[in-house]
Scaffold this active site. Structure first.
Site, PDB file in Angstrom:
ATOM      1  N   LYS A  80     -15.832   7.612  54.885  1.00 44.19           N
ATOM      2  CA  LYS A  80     -16.828   8.219  53.993  1.00 44.19           C
ATOM      3  C   LYS A  80     -16.286   8.406  52.578  1.00 44.19           C
ATOM      4  O   LYS A  80     -17.056   8.569  51.639  1.00 44.19           O
ATOM      5  CB  LYS A  80     -17.318   9.557  54.545  1.00 44.19           C
ATOM      6  CG  LYS A  80     -16.291  10.673  54.526  1.00 44.19           C
ATOM      7  CD  LYS A  80     -16.912  11.995  54.955  1.00 44.19           C
ATOM      8  CE  LYS A  80     -15.886  13.130  54.874  1.00 44.19           C
ATOM      9  NZ  LYS A  80     -16.471  14.431  55.208  1.00 44.19           N
ATOM     10  N   ASP A  81     -14.945   8.383  52.413  1.00 40.79           N
ATOM     11  CA  ASP A  81     -14.348   8.572  51.087  1.00 40.79           C
ATOM     12  C   ASP A  81     -14.324   7.294  50.257  1.00 40.79           C
ATOM     13  O   ASP A  81     -14.076   7.344  49.052  1.00 40.79           O
ATOM     14  CB  ASP A  81     -12.908   9.084  51.221  1.00 40.79           C
ATOM     15  CG  ASP A  81     -12.839  10.511  51.734  1.00 40.79           C
ATOM     16  OD1 ASP A  81     -13.886  11.188  51.736  1.00 40.79           O
ATOM     17  OD2 ASP A  81     -11.746  10.946  52.139  1.00 40.79           O
ATOM     18  N   ARG A 129     -23.896  16.943  48.953  1.00 38.34           N
ATOM     19  CA  ARG A 129     -24.813  16.681  50.067  1.00 38.34           C
ATOM     20  C   ARG A 129     -24.968  17.917  50.936  1.00 38.34           C
ATOM     21  O   ARG A 129     -26.087  18.308  51.293  1.00 38.34           O
ATOM     22  CB  ARG A 129     -24.266  15.509  50.904  1.00 38.34           C
ATOM     23  CG  ARG A 129     -25.066  15.218  52.174  1.00 38.34           C
ATOM     24  CD  ARG A 129     -24.328  14.198  53.046  1.00 38.34           C
ATOM     25  NE  ARG A 129     -23.007  14.645  53.419  1.00 38.34           N
ATOM     26  CZ  ARG A 129     -22.745  15.501  54.418  1.00 38.34           C
ATOM     27  NH1 ARG A 129     -23.734  15.991  55.154  1.00 38.34           N
ATOM     28  NH2 ARG A 129     -21.498  15.857  54.702  1.00 38.34           N
ATOM     29  N   ARG A 130     -23.853  18.558  51.290  1.00 35.71           N
ATOM     30  CA  ARG A 130     -23.923  19.775  52.106  1.00 35.71           C
ATOM     31  C   ARG A 130     -24.579  20.909  51.335  1.00 35.71           C
ATOM     32  O   ARG A 130     -25.396  21.656  51.882  1.00 35.71           O
ATOM     33  CB  ARG A 130     -22.512  20.172  52.559  1.00 35.71           C
ATOM     34  CG  ARG A 130     -21.919  19.216  53.590  1.00 35.71           C
ATOM     35  CD  ARG A 130     -20.455  19.494  53.845  1.00 35.71           C
ATOM     36  NE  ARG A 130     -19.909  18.577  54.862  1.00 35.71           N
ATOM     37  CZ  ARG A 130     -18.620  18.274  54.978  1.00 35.71           C
ATOM     38  NH1 ARG A 130     -17.735  18.799  54.127  1.00 35.71           N
ATOM     39  NH2 ARG A 130     -18.210  17.447  55.917  1.00 35.71           N
ATOM     40  N   ARG A 147     -11.763  23.734  47.875  1.00 42.28           N
ATOM     41  CA  ARG A 147     -10.966  22.508  47.877  1.00 42.28           C
ATOM     42  C   ARG A 147      -9.757  22.703  48.774  1.00 42.28           C
ATOM     43  O   ARG A 147      -9.414  23.798  49.166  1.00 42.28           O
ATOM     44  CB  ARG A 147     -10.497  22.194  46.441  1.00 42.28           C
ATOM     45  CG  ARG A 147     -11.589  21.704  45.491  1.00 42.28           C
ATOM     46  CD  ARG A 147     -12.016  20.277  45.773  1.00 42.28           C
ATOM     47  NE  ARG A 147     -10.874  19.404  45.997  1.00 42.28           N
ATOM     48  CZ  ARG A 147     -10.080  18.917  45.045  1.00 42.28           C
ATOM     49  NH1 ARG A 147     -10.332  19.213  43.785  1.00 42.28           N
ATOM     50  NH2 ARG A 147      -9.075  18.130  45.342  1.00 42.28           N
ATOM     51  N   ARG A 153      -8.524  25.056  53.675  1.00 40.79           N
ATOM     52  CA  ARG A 153      -9.904  25.551  53.606  1.00 40.79           C
ATOM     53  C   ARG A 153     -10.182  26.589  54.689  1.00 40.79           C
ATOM     54  O   ARG A 153     -10.902  27.556  54.455  1.00 40.79           O
ATOM     55  CB  ARG A 153     -10.886  24.370  53.684  1.00 40.79           C
ATOM     56  CG  ARG A 153     -10.975  23.597  52.375  1.00 40.79           C
ATOM     57  CD  ARG A 153     -11.946  22.438  52.465  1.00 40.79           C
ATOM     58  NE  ARG A 153     -11.387  21.314  53.193  1.00 40.79           N
ATOM     59  CZ  ARG A 153     -12.069  20.529  54.021  1.00 40.79           C
ATOM     60  NH1 ARG A 153     -13.352  20.761  54.266  1.00 40.79           N
ATOM     61  NH2 ARG A 153     -11.482  19.517  54.619  1.00 40.79           N
ATOM     62  N   CYS A 238     -20.479   8.215  46.571  1.00 42.47           N
ATOM     63  CA  CYS A 238     -20.189   9.038  47.747  1.00 42.47           C
ATOM     64  C   CYS A 238     -20.171  10.534  47.441  1.00 42.47           C
ATOM     65  O   CYS A 238     -19.943  11.345  48.338  1.00 42.47           O
ATOM     66  CB  CYS A 238     -18.876   8.611  48.409  1.00 42.47           C
ATOM     67  SG  CYS A 238     -17.474   8.469  47.301  1.00 42.47           S
TER      68      CYS A 238
END
Length: 304
Positions: A80-81, A129-130, A147, A153, A238
């Site tokens: 996804k990155d 997106r989230r 981050r 996190r 992305c």
């Protein structure tokens, strides 16, 4: 092979786990392999929001450079990155079998706050997106940037007293931290290719192409390819508030996709399906339809 295959990876626990999976698979196929750790700009700067650093490409550039400079033979990425277009002479030669693609909420003090439709809450994520999907569902909540690697996190959400933080379920599961998951966000459409790992090589390296092609999982490659072609068709990047998930059910590929304004105030969604044999291209078709619905304005807004 007499020489060890040099596997390039970031040095976070999750990235190392992913690279070791590739190493183990290659060893099973009779190839010696070693890990080479590469620091990215995204690993060194843990305060600047990703969107201000140029998106998730900050995690991949250092590995791209290491490949081009022949310091490594292959690079392992969270798929996804990776940008959907790469002008460099590098290609994805294999997509590994996908882990759980869902997003998950980590809420150290419980999820009761979700039942109160009026009260505010603070949710941490660095993903547009989230952020957009959460605010669309919970417009009274506040989103704060977070981050760092998975462990960092998790520590931050405990220390800062936030109501929760959103993680990829796959990342937590892979390093045995899924006991922190308070709720799976089945309603949230994941990022294109979330939960999948990609193996990248130099385009001209035919030997490494032959070796790494053994790692490819066809169903995962098909579904993530459809999701990424949607993102490419929308020219969204992305870091865009766009989600897409494709899965194979009874011989058909089912695709769900979504595009939102970053503040969650506007949402466009679409579902499509096609037989596996005819599925390539439905991502582009879905992307075009989302743009026609009005998502083109969202993409234009992001660029400005």
């Amino acid at each position: 092979m007499s020489d060890k295959i040099r596997i390039g990876t970031r040095d976070s626990e999750l990235a190392t786990w992913q690279a070791k999976q590739v190493q183990t698979k290659l060893q099973e196929f009779g190839h010696e392999a070693e890990l080479i750790f590469v620091k990215s700009e995204g690993d060194l700067d843990l305060t600047t929001p990703l969107t201000e650093m140029g998106g998730k490409g900050v995690f991949t550039k250092a590995l791209d450079d290491a490949l081009l400079e022949n310091r490594i033979d292959i690079a392992v990425h969270s798929f996804k990155d990776l940008p959907t277009e790469n002008p460099l002479p590098l290609i994805v030669s294999a997509v590994m079998e996908r882990e759980d693609p869902r997003d998950a909420l980590v809420a150290p003090r419980g999820i009761e706050f979700l039942d109160d439709e009026v009260a505010g809450a603070v949710i941490a994520t660095s993903s547009n997106r989230r952020r957009a999907q959460w605010l669309h569902r919970y417009p009274n909540h506040e989103i704060t940037n977070i981050r760092g690697n998975v462990n960092t996190r998790l520590r931050k959400v405990n220390e800062h007293g936030w109501n929760g933080a959103i993680f990829a379920a796959a990342g937590l599961k892979r390093i045995g931290l899924d006991n922190n998951i308070s709720e799976y966000l089945d309603w949230m459409v994941p990022a294109p290719a979330q939960g999948a790992m990609a193996v990248m090589i130099r385009e001209e390296d035919k030997n490494m192409m032959e070796v790494t092609s053994q790692l490819n999982h066809e169903a995962t490659a098909l579904c993530t390819g459809i999701e990424r072609e949607l993102l490419n068709e929308m020219e969204a990047g992305c870091s865009a508030p766009v989600g897409a998930f494709a899965e194979i059910i009874d011989g058909n590929v089912h695709l769900s996709a979504i595009a939102l304004k970053t503040d969650g105030s506007v949402q466009y969604d679409i579902e499509m399906s096609a037989p596996v044999s005819d599925a390539k291209g439905i991502g582009r078709e879905a992307g075009r339809k989302l743009l026609e619905m009005g998502a083109s304005e969202i993409v234009a807004e992001l660029r400005s």
